[in-house]
Design an enzyme around this catalytic site. Structure first.
Site, mmCIF file in Angstrom:
data_model
loop_
_atom_site.group_PDB
_atom_site.id
_atom_site.type_symbol
_atom_site.label_atom_id
_atom_site.label_comp_id
_atom_site.label_asym_id
_atom_site.label_seq_id
_atom_site.Cartn_x
_atom_site.Cartn_y
_atom_site.Cartn_z
ATOM 1 N N HIS A 1 36.318 22.453 63.673
ATOM 2 C CA HIS A 1 36.007 21.711 62.437
ATOM 3 C C HIS A 1 35.588 22.611 61.270
ATOM 4 O O HIS A 1 35.899 22.326 60.129
ATOM 5 C CB HIS A 1 34.970 20.599 62.696
ATOM 6 C CG HIS A 1 33.556 21.054 62.716
ATOM 7 N ND1 HIS A 1 32.988 21.691 63.791
ATOM 8 C CD2 HIS A 1 32.575 20.979 61.783
ATOM 9 C CE1 HIS A 1 31.736 21.976 63.522
ATOM 10 N NE2 HIS A 1 31.449 21.559 62.308
ATOM 11 N N ASP A 2 34.897 23.710 61.574
ATOM 12 C CA ASP A 2 34.436 24.591 60.490
ATOM 13 C C ASP A 2 35.221 25.903 60.430
ATOM 14 O O ASP A 2 34.741 26.871 59.836
ATOM 15 C CB ASP A 2 32.945 24.915 60.672
ATOM 16 C CG ASP A 2 32.049 23.873 60.001
ATOM 17 O OD1 ASP A 2 32.543 23.142 59.113
ATOM 18 O OD2 ASP A 2 30.856 23.809 60.351
ATOM 19 N N LYS B 1 35.565 28.055 57.384
ATOM 20 C CA LYS B 1 34.469 28.888 56.862
ATOM 21 C C LYS B 1 34.786 30.371 56.968
ATOM 22 O O LYS B 1 34.146 31.184 56.307
ATOM 23 C CB LYS B 1 33.163 28.566 57.591
ATOM 24 C CG LYS B 1 32.587 27.240 57.130
ATOM 25 C CD LYS B 1 31.159 27.061 57.566
ATOM 26 C CE LYS B 1 30.602 25.765 56.996
ATOM 27 N NZ LYS B 1 29.358 25.370 57.658
ATOM 28 N N HIS C 1 35.898 24.542 52.478
ATOM 29 C CA HIS C 1 36.199 24.899 53.868
ATOM 30 C C HIS C 1 36.996 23.848 54.642
ATOM 31 O O HIS C 1 37.809 24.226 55.484
ATOM 32 C CB HIS C 1 34.935 25.372 54.630
ATOM 33 C CG HIS C 1 34.043 24.275 55.109
ATOM 34 N ND1 HIS C 1 33.026 23.760 54.352
ATOM 35 C CD2 HIS C 1 34.015 23.587 56.284
ATOM 36 C CE1 HIS C 1 32.411 22.814 55.039
ATOM 37 N NE2 HIS C 1 32.991 22.689 56.213
ATOM 38 N N HIS D 1 36.019 15.925 57.902
ATOM 39 C CA HIS D 1 34.691 15.818 58.529
ATOM 40 C C HIS D 1 33.531 15.775 57.536
ATOM 41 O O HIS D 1 32.399 15.519 57.931
ATOM 42 C CB HIS D 1 34.485 16.905 59.595
ATOM 43 C CG HIS D 1 34.240 18.286 59.087
ATOM 44 N ND1 HIS D 1 35.239 19.147 58.729
ATOM 45 C CD2 HIS D 1 33.093 18.975 58.880
ATOM 46 C CE1 HIS D 1 34.735 20.292 58.328
ATOM 47 N NE2 HIS D 1 33.422 20.217 58.400
ATOM 48 N N HIS D 2 33.791 15.997 56.237
ATOM 49 C CA HIS D 2 32.726 15.837 55.235
ATOM 50 C C HIS D 2 32.978 14.634 54.321
ATOM 51 O O HIS D 2 32.333 14.516 53.279
ATOM 52 C CB HIS D 2 32.563 17.112 54.400
ATOM 53 C CG HIS D 2 31.877 18.215 55.153
ATOM 54 N ND1 HIS D 2 30.531 18.167 55.487
ATOM 55 C CD2 HIS D 2 32.348 19.385 55.654
ATOM 56 C CE1 HIS D 2 30.225 19.277 56.161
ATOM 57 N NE2 HIS D 2 31.305 20.018 56.280
ATOM 58 N N ASP E 1 28.154 16.778 63.620
ATOM 59 C CA ASP E 1 27.920 17.878 62.682
ATOM 60 C C ASP E 1 26.528 17.763 62.052
ATOM 61 O O ASP E 1 25.739 18.712 62.066
ATOM 62 C CB ASP E 1 29.002 17.796 61.589
ATOM 63 C CG ASP E 1 28.971 18.976 60.642
ATOM 64 O OD1 ASP E 1 28.690 20.085 61.092
ATOM 65 O OD2 ASP E 1 29.241 18.770 59.444
HETATM 66 FE FE LIG Z 1 31.886 21.590 57.751
HETATM 67 FE FE LIG Z 2 29.889 21.865 60.678
#
Ligand SMILES: [Fe+2]
Ligand SMILES: [Fe+2]
Length: 349
Positions: free
Chosen positions: A168-169, A172, A197, A222-223, A251
């Site tokens: 998911h990240d 980054k 990201h 996811h955000h 998260d």
């Molecule tokens: Fe994230």
């Molecule tokens: Fe995250």
């Protein structure tokens, strides 16, 4: 104790010696019952032989007092973090990563998470201050898998969800480290950069050509928030996929209960309360409710820190008032519903 060739035939054997990584970190403690995932990981690390079985002559071995209780999730978690570290390094270097490598990382934790009732018992101990994104990604996968399991998802869907958690990240790795690790508050421009990201991650995961499009979708979404005020696309709740909603809850939960350089970790109940509050317009209420029910279900038996500093044992939860369970101190039982001056401040798993 015998020194044997590493092969799948050692599945079920007991590890005879502690195994450490290059930096001296304990990877697998003596006494571990070897599983297929351990063996493939050790082979990947370059091991060809290992010690199996017990040997009383080893009682004075210098590492003996470091032998820790066998804890499958701790080991699986550590191995998955190391796998993800390699995977992210490859992505950062512009190398191609395929479905197999993501799947392998997810498979390291998958069976253990499903079999472990109290995943928080292990997660709370594991978080080191370094490598936050790696540990956070595996933790999110663990928590998401548990939520998915409680939602009775199929094994296939759970595996896809677990992979989405791990990735998911991943975007980054395209954010400059000085922004990512900044301790102070971020400038508007830095904040906008961090908010890229999910899109970076979506592009990376698209390039992996995974067979299930729900994974890249969850990375992208996811955000997003239930009220359409999230990022990057400001999607309304109906347009956000269930995987993304589960990852979003896992998260926020993991971020709140982790210690960061700029703030301490939040007490479990406080984090749950914050998450419940934010579920009004931010997180999906059904998913939040699953997590809440789960957290409450693993509290009996745990130690609780009370507001007066006493430590008590939780006997039974009062689900509508989680901070007021039936507790035991010494041989005394106290129902905190009837003693309104006392409440649980934190849970010690
Ligand atoms: Fe994230
Ligand atoms: Fe995250």
């Amino acid at each position: 104790m015998e020194i044997l060739e590493l092969s799948e035939q050692l599945v079920g054997h007991k590890l005879g010696r502690n195994i450490y990584d290059d930096s001296g970190r304990l990877l697998l403690p003596k006494g571990t019952i070897l599983q297929r995932s351990h063996i493939s990981q050790l082979i990947n690390m370059g091991y060809s032989k290992i010690a199996v079985g017990s040997d009383d002559l080893d009682a004075n071995n210098e590492h003996d007092n470091e032998t820790i209780e066998y804890n499958p999730l701790t080991q699986a978690f550590t191995l998955a973090v190391d796998n993800l570290k390699d995977l992210m390094a490859k992505v950062s270097a512009g190398h191609l990563v395929g479905q197999g490598e993501v799947e392998e990382t997810m498979e390291l934790i998958f069976p253990t998470v499903l079999e472990t009732n109290n995943i928080l018992l292990n997660l709370q101990d594991l978080r080191r201050k370094d490598e936050y994104t790696l540990q956070h990604s595996v933790s999110v996968s663990v928590v998401a898998l548990k939520i998915g399991q409680l939602m009775r998802m199929s094994q296939h869907d759970l595996k896809m969800l677990g992979m989405a958690g791990i990735l998911h990240d991943i975007g980054k790795c395209k954010i400059p480290l000085d922004i990512l690790n900044k301790n102070g508050s971020l400038s508007e421009e830095e904040f906008r950069e961090i908010q890229k990201h999910p899109v970076y991650g979506y592009e990376i995961v698209k390039g992996m050509k995974l067979e299930d499009p729900r994974i890249s979708l969850a990375v992208l979404q996811h955000h997003e928030h239930q009220d359409g005020r999230g990022y990057p696309l400001k999607l309304a709740a109906g347009k956000i996929h269930l995987f993304s909603k589960i990852i979003a809850v896992a998260d926020v939960f993991d971020a709140m209960t982790s210690e960061r350089p700029y703030r301490g970790k939040m007490a479990l109940f406080k984090a749950m309360n914050e998450i419940l509050t934010s579920s009004v317009n931010h997180l999906n209420p059904q998913v939040v409710n699953k997590l809440r029910t789960y957290v409450l279900s693993i509290c009996p038996g745990a130690s609780a820190l009370l507001n007066n500093g006493d430590i008590a044992r939780i006997i039974m939860m009062n689900t509508d008032e989680p901070a007021r369970p039936l507790i035991q101190i010494g041989d005394k039982f106290i129902n905190l519903r009837e003693h309104r001056d006392l409440w649980v401040k934190d849970i010690i798993m």
